[in-house]
Scaffold this active site. Structure first.
Site, short mmCIF file in Angstrom:
data_model
loop_
_atom_site.label_atom_id
_atom_site.label_comp_id
_atom_site.label_asym_id
_atom_site.label_seq_id
_atom_site.Cartn_x
_atom_site.Cartn_y
_atom_site.Cartn_z
N ASP A 100 0.67 -1.13 -0.02
CA ASP A 100 0.07 -0.05 0.06
C ASP A 100 0.99 1.32 0.06
OD1 ASP A 100 -2.25 -1.64 0.27
OD2 ASP A 100 -1.66 -1.81 2.35
N ASP A 139 -1.86 -2.23 -4.76
CA ASP A 139 -2.90 -2.88 -4.04
C ASP A 139 -3.53 -1.42 -3.17
OD1 ASP A 139 -4.20 -4.22 -2.13
OD2 ASP A 139 -2.75 -4.50 -0.78
N ASP A 143 -4.44 2.05 3.76
CA ASP A 143 -5.29 0.88 4.53
C ASP A 143 -5.05 1.17 5.99
OD1 ASP A 143 -6.12 -0.09 2.40
OD2 ASP A 143 -5.10 -2.24 2.42
N ARG A 195 -13.94 1.25 -2.51
CA ARG A 195 -13.29 1.69 -1.10
C ARG A 195 -12.77 2.85 -0.90
NH1 ARG A 195 -9.26 -3.83 -0.97
NH2 ARG A 195 -11.04 -5.33 -1.80
#
Length: 322
Positions: A100, A139, A143, A195
């Site tokens: 990430d 990715d 996060d 997301r």
């Protein structure tokens, strides 16, 4: 890893762009895992100076620490040189990548502010298909997981990316329940597939964010914005969604997970293409039992003013740092 100063507050300034692969291309997955990592200790501020401060071929890890700030950086989301094919991920299989742009893991009191996260210059259309799927090397952009708590994500630009932000790593990580207290405020989501964020377990406040996209775009088509996953507890206020092709609330707010593992969301004042979002309507029915109230009183803009405010203020290069 930056040197641990024993709890003493430390400010690290970045001038220009730092390339974590400056010593040569990554040789293999192990080499990339080591050389790409920027690990921040507690009581650290990482801040860019000027409009050109940024990081490429790198990933920032904020793990198991407290009191960390990251501001005013353009972060090129890392490209995994060895993505792994998983035939069991979705009914037709999928490529999975490891890194990430920024990861908040088991950390507390974290502020992510005025940064720009993007796949550019290595956008997904530059990669081939294998096993019938795009061999995607990215990715997440950001996060937040594994019991992280008290995280604020404000005034950032997220653009040109598919799987943007997870809050909560999996349905089985039940230790997340009671944690993942996160605020998203004043962010721009431009050409993001989904997301933004996708929430499990978290007590998440999403307000005055601006979403801009196109459901039929050839690169990064919009699928959904806010994902209401298992035990999500989302309070949404006065967000503005300008999504070409979106016709109803269910096009931007999605039940992310199985029918037996649901979450809750309440909304006030949000707009979809200039009209009321319609959360609670036929296409957008969720539990409203979020079970918590805001511990602060935010200054909330009317959704009709969010676009102008966010476009003017969000992203790297907007701060005056010396």
């Amino acid at each position: 890893m930056l040197k641990n100063t024993g709890g003493k507050p430390t400010q690290v300034k970045i001038y220009g762009t730092i390339d974590m692969a400056a010593d040569g291309p990554f040789k293999n997955a192990t080499d990339q895992g080591v050389r790409s990592l920027i690990s921040l200790p507690s009581n650290t501020t990482l801040i860019g100076v000027g409009a050109d401060a940024g990081i490429v071929n790198g990933r920032i890890m904020i793990k198991g620490v407290d009191n960390v700030i990251v501001r005013n950086l353009t972060i090129a989301n890392p490209c995994d040189i060895a993505p792994v094919w998983d035939p069991k991920d979705t009914s037709t299989g999928n490529w999975n990548s490891r890194y990430d742009g920024l990861n908040v893991d088991q950390a507390t009191h974290v502020w992510i502010d005025h940064n720009t996260f993007t796949d550019a210059p290595r956008t997904d259309d530059q990669f081939p298909k294998e096993n019938g799927k795009l061999k995607q090397c990215h990715d997440g952009s950001l996060d937040i997981k594994n019991g992280a708590d008290y995280v604020t994500v404000s005034n950032n630009v997220f653009k040109l990316h598919e799987k943007n932000t997870l809050v909560g790593s999996s349905d089985s990580t039940t230790s997340d329940d009671g944690h993942l207290t996160v605020t998203f405020h004043g962010n721009l989501y431009h050409d993001i597939t989904g997301r933004s964020p996708r929430v499990r377990f978290g007590k998440v406040h999403v307000y005055n964010n601006y979403y801009q996209g196109d459901r039929d775009a050839k690169l990064y088509p919009h699928h959904y914005s806010i994902g209401v996953g298992y035990k999500a507890k989302i309070v949404s206020q006065h967000n503005a969604f300008d999504i070409i092709g979106a016709k109803e609330c269910g096009d931007v707010v999605e039940a992310s997970g199985s029918s037996g593992k649901t979450g809750a969301i309440v909304d006030s004042g949000s707009l979809l293409n200039g009209v009321a979002l319609g959360l609670g309507g036929e296409s957008c029915k969720f539990s409203t039992a979020v079970g918590w109230t805001l511990p602060y009183t935010p200054v909330v803009l009317d959704a009709s003013k969010v676009r102008e405010s966010v476009l003017r203020n969000a992203g790297a290069g907007k701060l005056s740092v010396r």
